[in-house]
Design a protein around this motif. Structure first.
Motif, PDB file in Angstrom:
ATOM      1  N   LEU A  79      47.595  77.664 -15.746  1.00 46.29           N
ATOM      2  CA  LEU A  79      48.467  77.274 -16.939  1.00 46.29           C
ATOM      3  C   LEU A  79      49.958  76.883 -16.110  1.00 46.29           C
ATOM      4  N   TRP A  80      50.457  75.805 -16.947  1.00 46.60           N
ATOM      5  CA  TRP A  80      51.629  75.294 -16.307  1.00 46.60           C
ATOM      6  C   TRP A  80      52.796  76.354 -16.792  1.00 46.60           C
ATOM      7  N   LYS A  81      53.677  76.687 -15.909  1.00 47.27           N
ATOM      8  CA  LYS A  81      54.783  77.897 -16.363  1.00 47.27           C
ATOM      9  C   LYS A  81      55.785  77.153 -16.947  1.00 47.27           C
ATOM     10  N   GLY A  82      55.527  77.117 -18.422  1.00 45.68           N
ATOM     11  CA  GLY A  82      56.581  76.678 -19.280  1.00 45.68           C
ATOM     12  C   GLY A  82      57.386  77.880 -19.867  1.00 45.68           C
ATOM     13  N   THR A  84      58.379  80.194 -23.085  1.00 49.36           N
ATOM     14  CA  THR A  84      57.612  80.948 -24.116  1.00 49.36           C
ATOM     15  C   THR A  84      58.772  81.294 -25.310  1.00 49.36           C
ATOM     16  N   TYR A 355      43.194  73.111 -23.440  1.00 50.00           N
ATOM     17  CA  TYR A 355      44.446  73.426 -22.567  1.00 50.00           C
ATOM     18  C   TYR A 355      45.773  73.478 -23.583  1.00 50.00           C
ATOM     19  N   CYS A 359      47.878  77.275 -23.787  1.00 52.56           N
ATOM     20  CA  CYS A 359      49.426  77.511 -23.731  1.00 52.56           C
ATOM     21  C   CYS A 359      49.787  77.866 -25.020  1.00 52.56           C
ATOM     22  N   HIS A 364      53.673  79.164 -25.421  1.00 47.40           N
ATOM     23  CA  HIS A 364      54.480  78.311 -24.939  1.00 47.40           C
ATOM     24  C   HIS A 364      54.979  77.318 -25.912  1.00 47.40           C
ATOM     25  N   THR A 402      61.210  72.132 -28.391  1.00 52.82           N
ATOM     26  CA  THR A 402      61.782  72.844 -27.289  1.00 52.82           C
ATOM     27  C   THR A 402      63.303  72.453 -27.317  1.00 52.82           C
TER      28      THR A 402
END
Length: 430
Positions: A79-82, A84, A355, A359, A364, A402
């Protein structure tokens, strides 16, 4: 391969994907369930519609399997570290609460301008017997051409849906302001309905349910029933007001019900039948292309790509019924290489959907606010292609959410944290 065998295989595969993903929201499980129920309903209808060919059964089965393998591959990708939503500060939540209150006021003040917008739109087409039909036809024409009397009003429609989702999330996170969340959901759905985007009403409703589902960790059954009833009500009102499939505004409820049921069956079950018949007699002029999003962006910067009308020609699905609904398989199969197009495109959207789902269950921000649109696209595979068609909404929903929660300059340092997301889904393949 006969239809009963296809239904049985899809049912078994749906159970396997549900057990693997541990949730109905796991995209391969969702897709399998949707198509199992749809083909089972067609089987129960007997000779009410033209029969599906073995090739159509094979295309559906291949598409579901390819989508599922794409989803399984997505489980194996890191997983992409975005950021949360668990990292959002209490101060930022207070700010979001204030912004939503301001948005309520602005939305109410905008109602007269919206009335002017739709009134001017209605004057661009010939007079119809009802104001509702007038609005719908004019809105559809404006959406196709891209030219509106008040561009700002058409511009704010998708953002109103995103604001509604943020309001729903804030309610789910705090248990407060349920009235505000309902106000935005109904307002966004109402605007979309008047704008001729009946399916977009379903997008708002499904996305709202998905957000609540993520927070609770279990399906909000009561809300799902209410949402289903609300959409059926909207569908019925629209069909009667638009005089579709023999329904008329002046007839009694008992007289209209058979016509409404016929219309619902045509939209739900007719898509794969119309695709199958057109596949055998490829006379349809298909205007929608998967790269339309990129063409629109390029045209904004001076390019001159042609943008085709997405509305399709009608095809017979029974001796007395026609539809312009053709499922996700029409562009994938007929415009991108036949069965190979179905396999690689379904694999791709399956990978992407799974995906985003992973997330989202990890909190995320961008994924929480776009997962509903992916679930919506999965449900709508029986109706049309919505994965590529919703690219702009995914970008807007992820970007706006976001910015609302993590825009630099007004975010507080990560000191005081808001409560973490509710009971999480059991994770896939730890």
């Amino acid at each position: 391969m006969t239809l009963p065998v296809t239904v049985a295989l899809l049912a078994l595969w749906s159970v396997a994907m549900y057990r693997y993903g541990r949730s109905v929201l796991f995209p391969p499980a969702s897709l399998g369930i949707v198509w199992t129920i749809t083909l089972f309903a067609i089987w129960l209808c007997g000779d009410l519609y033209f029969p599906l060919t073995t090739k159509a059964d094979e295309i559906v089965l291949a598409g579901v399997l390819a989508f599922s393998f794409g989803g399984i591959c997505a489980v194996l990708v890191p997983l992409w570290k975005g950021r949360t939503l668990a990292a959002v500060t209490a101060t930022r939540h207070i700010q979001v609460d204030q912004w939503l209150n301001t948005a309520v006021t602005l939305s109410v003040l905008n109602i007269p301008f919206s009335y002017l917008y739709f009134k001017q739109l209605s004057q661009t087409v010939a007079a119809r017997e009802s104001a509702w039909r007038q609005f719908r036809i004019a809105s559809n024409k404006a959406n196709i051409s891209g030219h509106t009397a008040l561009p700002f009003e058409s511009f704010i429609l998708p953002f109103l849906s995103i604001v509604a989702l943020i309001a729903v999330y804030e309610y789910a996170d705090t248990g407060r302001r349920s009235g505000r969340a309902l106000f935005f959901v109904f307002l966004a759905a109402g605007y979309q309905m008047i704008n001729g985007a009946r399916s977009e009403v379903l997008l708002v409703l499904i996305s709202s349910v998905v957000i609540l589902w993520l927070k609770k960790g279990t399906a909000p059954v009561r809300l799902l029933l209410v949402m289903g009833f609300a959409f059926l009500l909207v569908f019925c009102v629209n069909q009667i007001s638009m005089s579709k499939y023999g329904a008329t505004a002046g007839a009694s409820l008992s007289d209209n019900l058979p016509h409404v049921a016929e219309g619902f069956g045509t939209y739900w079950l007719g898509g794969i039948i119309a695709f199958d018949r057109n596949r055998q007699n490829p006379e349809l002029k298909y205007g929608w292309d998967l790269g339309k999003f990129a063409k629109r962006v390029a045209n904004r910067f001076g390019a001159t790509y042609s943008e085709h009308d997405r509305n399709l020609e009608y095809t017979k699905i029974s001796p007395r019924q026609i539809t312009n609904v053709y499922t996700v398989f029409l562009p994938y199969y007929m415009d991108h290489g036949g069965m190979s197009g179905v396999l690689y495109l379904m694999f791709f959207v399956g990978f992407l959907s799974a995906y985003v789902y992973r997330c989202a269950i990890h909190g995320h921000c961008w994924a929480v606010f776009t997962l509903g649109a992916f679930v919506y696209a999965t449900v709508m595979t029986i109706f049309s292609e919505e994965y590529f068609a919703q690219v702009m909404f995914w970008i807007k929903a992820g970007a706006v959410a976001t910015m609302v929660y993590f825009a630099p300059g007004i975010s507080e340092p990560a000191g005081s944290r808001w409560a973490v997301m509710g009971k999480p889904e059991r994770e896939l393949c730890e």
